[in-house]
Design an enzyme around this catalytic site. Structure first.
Site, PDB file in Angstrom:
ATOM      1  N   PRO A   1       0.837  -1.209   0.000  1.00 32.85           N
ATOM      2  CA  PRO A   1       0.000   0.000   0.000  1.00 32.85           C
ATOM      3  C   PRO A   1       0.870   1.257   0.000  1.00 32.85           C
ATOM      4  CG  PRO A   1      -0.674  -1.515   1.725  1.00 32.85           C
ATOM      5  CD  PRO A   1       0.599  -2.048   1.161  1.00 32.85           C
TER       6      PRO A   1
ATOM      7  N   LYS B   1       3.892   5.592   5.208  1.00 36.23           N
ATOM      8  CA  LYS B   1       3.252   4.279   5.294  1.00 36.23           C
ATOM      9  C   LYS B   1       3.055   3.822   6.737  1.00 36.23           C
ATOM     10  CE  LYS B   1       5.179   3.117   0.805  1.00 36.23           C
ATOM     11  NZ  LYS B   1       6.030   2.207   0.018  1.00 36.23           N
TER      12      LYS B   1
ATOM     13  N   ARG C   1      12.835  10.231  11.759  1.00 36.39           N
ATOM     14  CA  ARG C   1      13.651   9.528  10.754  1.00 36.39           C
ATOM     15  C   ARG C   1      12.998   9.568   9.375  1.00 36.39           C
ATOM     16  NH1 ARG C   1      14.476   5.833  14.995  1.00 36.39           N
ATOM     17  NH2 ARG C   1      12.852   4.438  14.242  1.00 36.39           N
TER      18      ARG C   1
ATOM     19  N   ASN D   1       5.840   2.151  -5.386  1.00 34.29           N
ATOM     20  CA  ASN D   1       6.282   1.852  -6.742  1.00 34.29           C
ATOM     21  C   ASN D   1       5.444   2.539  -7.818  1.00 34.29           C
ATOM     22  OD1 ASN D   1       8.278   0.643  -8.194  1.00 34.29           O
ATOM     23  ND2 ASN D   1       7.293  -1.368  -8.308  1.00 34.29           N
TER      24      ASN D   1
ATOM     25  N   ARG E   1      12.908  -3.916  -6.875  1.00 36.20           N
ATOM     26  CA  ARG E   1      11.543  -3.559  -7.267  1.00 36.20           C
ATOM     27  C   ARG E   1      11.536  -3.216  -8.749  1.00 36.20           C
ATOM     28  NH1 ARG E   1       8.299  -1.871  -3.030  1.00 36.20           N
ATOM     29  NH2 ARG E   1       6.603  -2.255  -4.500  1.00 36.20           N
TER      30      ARG E   1
END
Ligand SMILES: [Zn+2]
Length: 341
Positions: free
Chosen positions: A2, A52, A170, A216, A331
């Site tokens: 996701p 995320k 971070r 992606n 990826r």
């Protein structure tokens, strides 16, 4: 996996469903039993996303009664990262508020959102009780009108406010978040982070320390829209181009958050002709990208939604040369070698 817009939609759904409710928290699978015990019987007071990462804030109801809730140090946070396989499944009693929050009586939100086929919303039932957990449910949250089950996350832990801030410190800036007072300009943080690296800009966009929430699809599509060569070293990309790229990410990710689907093509670049079965069969390894709006009559069809993502071998929508694919850091990277030269 996701992308950020999905996690922000989850944060909003949790906020609408459970804010102010005392939740029963358990770990049917058992792997999160200790964490669940810390949160069980606490009240949901906050629901946030950064890239995320999902953060659900819980307060002890006895402290709430003393009016000290809201003190950041009293809040315990459930931090969840879905990773490649994680998903939340929501099931509600069919009441209006629940359907508004999750868009259906039952919905699964992970790699893609799904609404199971079947009868429509049931009538709200005073005697509603949550269905038994399905599969290996790491965390189950039960409120008055709905239940949320988490399966397969990469990260699931209880953290303090201080630990939450350390995680956020971070992370790079998130194009969907509004900067809080006192925070720096997220666009300039992004530009500086890209320009101090000699890594390929196509790699940097996937680095959550550089920009949080891009995955992606948004990586490939935003680079195409910017006509940027994914392999160009970050430090060689002009700052003006990176500012425009950031502004485009803000538009694309916020649009995805609003609609639940990623659509990056401009109307004039959609050809209205999906590739035929023969064409698709001749292309190895492709699979159709499904989005949760696929069944909506006015939604842009998945075949028309992207410029390059999962379109390797198909003609570029702008110049007609075949879209390229290669593996970059594990990826798949999609791009047009002509438009993005
Ligand atoms: Zn092209």
């Amino acid at each position: 996996m996701p992308e950020g817009h999905t996690v922000h939609r989850l944060a909003r759904a949790f906020g609408e469903l459970f804010t102010g409710e005392t939740l029963a928290v358990s770990s049917p699978q058992g792997r999160f039993a200790a964490g669940a015990a810390v949160l069980d019987g606490h009240v949901l007071v906050a629901s946030e996303a950064w890239g995320k990462q999902l953060f659900l804030g819980f307060a002890d109801p006895t402290l709430l009664g003393q009016g000290t809730a809201g003190r950041p140090d009293d809040v315990r946070w459930l931090r969840v990262h879905l990773g490649l396989y994680g998903a939340w499944t929501f099931t509600g009693d069919g009441s209006t508020a629940v359907v508004h929050a999750i868009g259906a009586p039952r919905r699964r939100i992970g790699e893609r959102e799904t609404v199971p086929a079947g009868p429509g919303a049931p009538e709200p039932d005073d005697a509603w009780s949550p269905p038994p957990p399905r599969g290996a449910v790491r965390v189950r949250l039960v409120g008055t009108h709905a239940v949320a089950d988490l399966t397969g996350p990469t990260a699931c832990e209880v953290v303090t406010g201080e630990e939450k801030r350390a995680v956020e410190d971070r992370l790079g800036p998130d194009p969907i978040r509004d900067a809080a007072p006192g925070e720096g300009d997220p666009r300039e943080e992004f530009v500086a982070a890209v320009r101090r690296s000699r890594s390929a800009v196509g790699l940097l966009l996937m680095n959550q320390d550089v920009v949080a929430g891009v995955g992606n699809i948004y990586r490939a599509e935003s680079l195409f829209r910017a006509r940027l060569d994914p392999m160009r070293p970050g430090r060689d990309v002009p700052a003006e181009d990176l500012r425009a790229l950031w502004d485009d990410l803000v538009v694309l990710l916020r649009d995805g958050t609003r609609t639940g689907a990623i659509v990056t093509t401009r109307p004039e670049d959609r050809d209205g002709a999906a590739p035929t079965a023969d064409v698709l069969d001749a292309l190895p390894g492709r699979r159709r990208v499904r989005q949760n709006t696929d069944d909506a009559p006015d939604a842009v069809p998945a075949d028309e939604a992207f410029y390059v993502y999962h379109r390797d071998g198909l003609p570029c929508r702008v110049c007609g040369t075949p879209v390229l694919l290669k593996e970059l850091a594990g990826r798949n990277l999609y791009w047009c070698g002509v438009c993005q030269a």
